[in-house]
Design a protein around this motif. Sequence first.
Motif, PDB file in Angstrom:
ATOM      1  N   ILE A   1       0.859  -1.188   0.000  1.00  0.00           N
ATOM      2  CA  ILE A   1       0.000   0.000   0.000  1.00  0.00           C
ATOM      3  C   ILE A   1       0.893   1.235   0.000  1.00  0.00           C
ATOM      4  CG2 ILE A   1      -1.790   1.295   1.219  1.00  0.00           C
ATOM      5  CD1 ILE A   1      -2.572  -1.318   2.635  1.00  0.00           C
ATOM      6  N   PRO A   2       0.914   1.991  -1.082  1.00  0.00           N
ATOM      7  CA  PRO A   2       1.715   3.217  -1.077  1.00  0.00           C
ATOM      8  C   PRO A   2       1.145   4.230  -0.095  1.00  0.00           C
ATOM      9  CG  PRO A   2       0.397   3.061  -3.081  1.00  0.00           C
ATOM     10  CD  PRO A   2       0.250   1.750  -2.374  1.00  0.00           C
ATOM     11  N   VAL A   3       2.019   4.927   0.598  1.00  0.00           N
ATOM     12  CA  VAL A   3       1.608   5.951   1.560  1.00  0.00           C
ATOM     13  C   VAL A   3       2.050   7.314   1.047  1.00  0.00           C
ATOM     14  CG1 VAL A   3       1.835   6.816   3.911  1.00  0.00           C
ATOM     15  CG2 VAL A   3       1.715   4.345   3.496  1.00  0.00           C
ATOM     16  N   ILE A   4       1.104   8.265   1.034  1.00  0.00           N
ATOM     17  CA  ILE A   4       1.353   9.618   0.570  1.00  0.00           C
ATOM     18  C   ILE A   4       1.279  10.553   1.770  1.00  0.00           C
ATOM     19  CG2 ILE A   4       0.451  11.494  -0.870  1.00  0.00           C
ATOM     20  CD1 ILE A   4      -0.573   8.103  -1.909  1.00  0.00           C
ATOM     21  N   THR A   5       2.243  11.423   1.929  1.00  0.00           N
ATOM     22  CA  THR A   5       2.225  12.356   3.058  1.00  0.00           C
ATOM     23  C   THR A   5       1.767  13.742   2.598  1.00  0.00           C
ATOM     24  OG1 THR A   5       4.595  12.733   2.717  1.00  0.00           O
ATOM     25  CG2 THR A   5       3.959  11.165   4.438  1.00  0.00           C
ATOM     26  N   ALA A   6       1.184  14.501   3.535  1.00  0.00           N
ATOM     27  CA  ALA A   6       0.619  15.803   3.188  1.00  0.00           C
ATOM     28  C   ALA A   6       0.705  16.754   4.375  1.00  0.00           C
ATOM     29  CB  ALA A   6      -0.842  15.638   2.765  1.00  0.00           C
ATOM     30  N   GLY A   7       0.739  18.047   4.071  1.00  0.00           N
ATOM     31  CA  GLY A   7       0.691  19.056   5.118  1.00  0.00           C
ATOM     32  C   GLY A   7       1.980  19.846   5.253  1.00  0.00           C
ATOM     33  N   GLY A   8       2.007  21.054   4.743  1.00  0.00           N
ATOM     34  CA  GLY A   8       3.159  21.932   4.932  1.00  0.00           C
ATOM     35  C   GLY A   8       4.358  21.617   4.069  1.00  0.00           C
ATOM     36  N   ILE A   9       4.188  20.840   3.031  1.00  0.00           N
ATOM     37  CA  ILE A   9       5.315  20.508   2.142  1.00  0.00           C
ATOM     38  C   ILE A   9       5.403  21.600   1.083  1.00  0.00           C
ATOM     39  CG2 ILE A   9       6.277  18.784   0.570  1.00  0.00           C
ATOM     40  CD1 ILE A   9       4.427  16.717   2.057  1.00  0.00           C
ATOM     41  N   SER A  10       6.358  22.500   1.235  1.00  0.00           N
ATOM     42  CA  SER A  10       6.407  23.665   0.347  1.00  0.00           C
ATOM     43  C   SER A  10       7.740  23.864  -0.359  1.00  0.00           C
ATOM     44  CB  SER A  10       6.075  24.932   1.145  1.00  0.00           C
ATOM     45  OG  SER A  10       7.046  25.169   2.156  1.00  0.00           O
ATOM     46  N   THR A  11       8.740  23.063  -0.019  1.00  0.00           N
ATOM     47  CA  THR A  11      10.047  23.193  -0.669  1.00  0.00           C
ATOM     48  C   THR A  11      10.520  21.845  -1.200  1.00  0.00           C
ATOM     49  OG1 THR A  11      11.334  22.710   1.334  1.00  0.00           O
ATOM     50  CG2 THR A  11      10.660  25.008   0.979  1.00  0.00           C
ATOM     51  N   LYS A  12      11.518  21.895  -2.067  1.00  0.00           N
ATOM     52  CA  LYS A  12      12.071  20.666  -2.618  1.00  0.00           C
ATOM     53  C   LYS A  12      12.694  19.810  -1.519  1.00  0.00           C
ATOM     54  CE  LYS A  12      15.052  18.944  -6.329  1.00  0.00           C
ATOM     55  NZ  LYS A  12      15.916  19.321  -7.481  1.00  0.00           N
ATOM     56  N   GLU A  13      13.320  20.481  -0.540  1.00  0.00           N
ATOM     57  CA  GLU A  13      13.953  19.756   0.567  1.00  0.00           C
ATOM     58  C   GLU A  13      12.903  19.005   1.389  1.00  0.00           C
ATOM     59  OE1 GLU A  13      16.507  22.505  -1.168  1.00  0.00           O
ATOM     60  OE2 GLU A  13      14.568  22.963  -0.229  1.00  0.00           O
ATOM     61  N   GLU A  14      11.761  19.663   1.658  1.00  0.00           N
ATOM     62  CA  GLU A  14      10.679  19.017   2.412  1.00  0.00           C
ATOM     63  C   GLU A  14      10.058  17.887   1.603  1.00  0.00           C
ATOM     64  OE1 GLU A  14       9.400  23.051   4.882  1.00  0.00           O
ATOM     65  OE2 GLU A  14       8.421  22.523   2.983  1.00  0.00           O
ATOM     66  N   TYR A  15       9.954  18.077   0.312  1.00  0.00           N
ATOM     67  CA  TYR A  15       9.452  17.048  -0.609  1.00  0.00           C
ATOM     68  C   TYR A  15      10.345  15.812  -0.551  1.00  0.00           C
ATOM     69  CZ  TYR A  15       8.704  15.060  -5.372  1.00  0.00           C
ATOM     70  OH  TYR A  15       8.485  14.238  -6.456  1.00  0.00           O
ATOM     71  N   GLN A  16      11.641  16.013  -0.697  1.00  0.00           N
ATOM     72  CA  GLN A  16      12.580  14.890  -0.682  1.00  0.00           C
ATOM     73  C   GLN A  16      12.606  14.196   0.674  1.00  0.00           C
ATOM     74  OE1 GLN A  16      16.100  17.030  -1.988  1.00  0.00           O
ATOM     75  NE2 GLN A  16      15.781  16.414  -4.122  1.00  0.00           N
ATOM     76  N   ARG A  17      12.390  14.950   1.737  1.00  0.00           N
ATOM     77  CA  ARG A  17      12.381  14.387   3.090  1.00  0.00           C
ATOM     78  C   ARG A  17      11.279  13.342   3.239  1.00  0.00           C
ATOM     79  NH1 ARG A  17      14.926  12.374   7.253  1.00  0.00           N
ATOM     80  NH2 ARG A  17      13.871  12.706   9.247  1.00  0.00           N
ATOM     81  N   GLN A  18      10.147  13.529   2.575  1.00  0.00           N
ATOM     82  CA  GLN A  18       9.036  12.591   2.697  1.00  0.00           C
ATOM     83  C   GLN A  18       9.422  11.195   2.193  1.00  0.00           C
ATOM     84  OE1 GLN A  18       6.565  14.007   4.497  1.00  0.00           O
ATOM     85  NE2 GLN A  18       7.991  15.736   4.285  1.00  0.00           N
ATOM     86  N   PHE A  19      10.213  11.155   1.152  1.00  0.00           N
ATOM     87  CA  PHE A  19      10.656   9.863   0.616  1.00  0.00           C
ATOM     88  C   PHE A  19      11.671   9.206   1.544  1.00  0.00           C
ATOM     89  CE2 PHE A  19       9.214  12.420  -2.983  1.00  0.00           C
ATOM     90  CZ  PHE A  19       8.250  11.566  -3.509  1.00  0.00           C
ATOM     91  N   GLU A  20      12.460  10.027   2.225  1.00  0.00           N
ATOM     92  CA  GLU A  20      13.397   9.489   3.219  1.00  0.00           C
ATOM     93  C   GLU A  20      12.641   8.840   4.375  1.00  0.00           C
ATOM     94  OE1 GLU A  20      15.793  12.782   4.407  1.00  0.00           O
ATOM     95  OE2 GLU A  20      16.767  12.999   2.443  1.00  0.00           O
ATOM     96  N   LEU A  21      11.442   9.385   4.673  1.00  0.00           N
ATOM     97  CA  LEU A  21      10.616   8.827   5.750  1.00  0.00           C
ATOM     98  C   LEU A  21       9.896   7.554   5.323  1.00  0.00           C
ATOM     99  CD1 LEU A  21       8.995  12.134   7.087  1.00  0.00           C
ATOM    100  CD2 LEU A  21      10.750  10.767   8.225  1.00  0.00           C
ATOM    101  N   GLY A  22       9.930   7.253   4.040  1.00  0.00           N
ATOM    102  CA  GLY A  22       9.286   6.038   3.542  1.00  0.00           C
ATOM    103  C   GLY A  22       8.041   6.265   2.709  1.00  0.00           C
ATOM    104  N   ALA A  23       7.701   7.532   2.438  1.00  0.00           N
ATOM    105  CA  ALA A  23       6.514   7.826   1.636  1.00  0.00           C
ATOM    106  C   ALA A  23       6.757   7.461   0.173  1.00  0.00           C
ATOM    107  CB  ALA A  23       6.152   9.304   1.750  1.00  0.00           C
ATOM    108  N   SER A  24       5.663   7.167  -0.517  1.00  0.00           N
ATOM    109  CA  SER A  24       5.732   6.863  -1.954  1.00  0.00           C
ATOM    110  C   SER A  24       5.367   8.073  -2.796  1.00  0.00           C
ATOM    111  CB  SER A  24       4.779   5.709  -2.296  1.00  0.00           C
ATOM    112  OG  SER A  24       5.149   4.528  -1.629  1.00  0.00           O
ATOM    113  N   GLY A  25       4.771   9.073  -2.151  1.00  0.00           N
ATOM    114  CA  GLY A  25       4.372  10.284  -2.858  1.00  0.00           C
ATOM    115  C   GLY A  25       3.984  11.352  -1.859  1.00  0.00           C
ATOM    116  N   VAL A  26       3.651  12.542  -2.365  1.00  0.00           N
ATOM    117  CA  VAL A  26       3.240  13.641  -1.502  1.00  0.00           C
ATOM    118  C   VAL A  26       1.951  14.261  -2.032  1.00  0.00           C
ATOM    119  CG1 VAL A  26       5.627  14.171  -0.855  1.00  0.00           C
ATOM    120  CG2 VAL A  26       4.544  15.421  -2.735  1.00  0.00           C
TER     121      VAL A  26
END
Length: 351
Positions: free
Chosen positions: A207-232
């Motif tokens: 089950i892919p997990v997508i994270t949301a909320g306050g993601i406004s920069t490329k660094e924050e975007y890339q951080r979500q994948f480091e946490l294990g997310a499949s998308g934002v």
Amino acid sequence: MQKTLTIGNLTAKIPIIQGGMGVGISLSSLAGAVAREGAIGVISAAQIGFMESDFSTNPLGANLRALKKHIAKAKNIAPGGIIGVNIMVATKNYAQYVKASIEAGIDLIISGAGLPFELPSLVKGTGTKLIPIVSSLRAAQIILKMWMKKDGVLPDAIIIEGPLAGGHLGFKEEELTRGIETSEYEEEIRKIIGYVNEFAGTHNSSIPVITAGGISTKEEYQRQFELGASGVQISTKFVPTFECDAHENFKKAYLECEKEDIIIVKSPVGMPGRAIRNKFTELVSKEKIPIKKCRDCIITCNPATTRYCITDALINAARGNMDEALIFCGAKAYEETEIRHVKDVINDFIL
């Protein structure tokens, strides 16, 4: 190599879902533009028929008709693109909105503002993908267990909506007022992703997990994948775009607000929400605005006791009457400074 996002048999070449924003903020223009770029565009079903001529006398009929129209328009803008619809669980006549979306050929349904227990049974036998929204490990556990026990199915993906998101939020008001540190919520994200992966694995699935909320920069975007997310999921940054369906005054409110203007409000839906401070929020914090006509939009709203009509407040926002509007936004709306194109917003994250 550019990441992609696969949900069932659907693959978006860009792992971004545009968040559903109602009333009238993310309709066919925005959703179609996002999908055309290779991400996933989402239409908000919330009072989507407010521009229909019979909305005041036949709100349900107007909404269902408009929902089908906007799905068709979005698909015409983005042939072969992925289009979803966001339908709040708290919506009255929820099942009819789900069925209308399926009839219109929607690719996926995103559902939050409550736990969508009946959603799997409503889409049984169709190819529509299902994505519940959660904000806690507990909510994820309940949905996964309930869907498997009741219908023998798993979500096609899960969205984790964090405390910096806009609109209605799955947190206690005191949590949002206190502020949840990014590092604190990242731990919750890790727990949810870990549990989802484990649960899916026991059923020989993923089950892919997508994270949301306050993601406004490329660094924050890339951080979500480091946490294990499949998308934002991105919402706020798509508001000040030429393609967004919002009124120009709504977009202007984002561009002109300061950080201290973004506040937590009480919503008739029964959840706290994040919005931009204005004359309306000041008024409803002090007094009740009598409801002249109920349009049966939300299960949890009692017209006799609620402080204001959220339909009227959000329609005022959609029409640009900002002094009488509830202006939902994300925690970082104040960062926006100019109107741009959807393509430029997406490129901020992927280039």
